[in-house]
Design a protein around this motif. Sequence first.
Motif, mmCIF file in Angstrom:
data_model
loop_
_atom_site.group_PDB
_atom_site.id
_atom_site.type_symbol
_atom_site.label_atom_id
_atom_site.label_comp_id
_atom_site.label_asym_id
_atom_site.label_seq_id
_atom_site.Cartn_x
_atom_site.Cartn_y
_atom_site.Cartn_z
ATOM 1 N N THR A 57 -12.830 9.638 -4.266
ATOM 2 C CA THR A 57 -11.894 9.461 -5.380
ATOM 3 C C THR A 57 -12.483 8.819 -6.621
ATOM 4 O O THR A 57 -12.010 9.061 -7.714
ATOM 5 N N ILE A 103 -9.975 8.003 2.688
ATOM 6 C CA ILE A 103 -9.834 8.096 1.231
ATOM 7 C C ILE A 103 -10.719 7.006 0.630
ATOM 8 O O ILE A 103 -10.373 5.826 0.647
ATOM 9 N N SER A 152 0.253 9.411 0.891
ATOM 10 C CA SER A 152 -0.139 10.445 1.844
ATOM 11 C C SER A 152 0.294 10.122 3.268
ATOM 12 O O SER A 152 0.038 10.901 4.184
ATOM 13 N N ILE A 181 -12.316 11.919 1.486
ATOM 14 C CA ILE A 181 -11.755 12.265 0.181
ATOM 15 C C ILE A 181 -12.376 11.287 -0.807
ATOM 16 O O ILE A 181 -12.106 10.088 -0.771
ATOM 17 N N ARG A 225 -7.157 3.764 -5.276
ATOM 18 C CA ARG A 225 -7.013 4.750 -4.217
ATOM 19 C C ARG A 225 -5.992 4.318 -3.173
ATOM 20 O O ARG A 225 -5.505 5.116 -2.396
ATOM 21 N N ASN A 237 -3.510 6.450 -0.427
ATOM 22 C CA ASN A 237 -3.348 6.154 1.003
ATOM 23 C C ASN A 237 -1.870 6.087 1.361
ATOM 24 O O ASN A 237 -1.432 6.664 2.360
#
Length: 147
Positions: free
Chosen positions: A64, A45, A77, A62, A70, A74
């Motif tokens: 962002t 991410i 998820s 990913i 972000r 992390n």
Amino acid sequence: MTNAFELGQRIAEAGWVLLTGGRASGVMDAASRGAKAAGGLTIGILPTSDRAGMSAAVDIPIITDLGHARNTLNILSSQVVIACGMGAGTASEVALAIKAERSVILLNPGTESAAFFCGLSHRVMTANSPEVAIDLTRKFLDCTNPP
């Protein structure tokens, strides 16, 4: 970085997906390389609007453009968060994980970090090796996903 590489390997060998901040530096890169060496799937991410600076060992980036924000992605998820080392970014992720009621494992934390974070939540545990971190992860997952 040896612990991070081995941790990535062990995560892949357990059949789990490794999620990191995706960058080509430090713990993020070492863990991703370890997971790839063991045939695992890696997700990164990224904080930027492109793949610049991404670890070559990230399978699924990913993008962002969220910078440090972000870190929330992390944590939300992840089922279990393993902190390997303790810098400001890692400390912020551990704090977010505690707020989100995620299980956290601190791998070889310093005495002050362990005392602080373990004092904030019963969901925070310490491990002195990647092997112990994986064993604790299994225990946390067994508690959250009963048969």
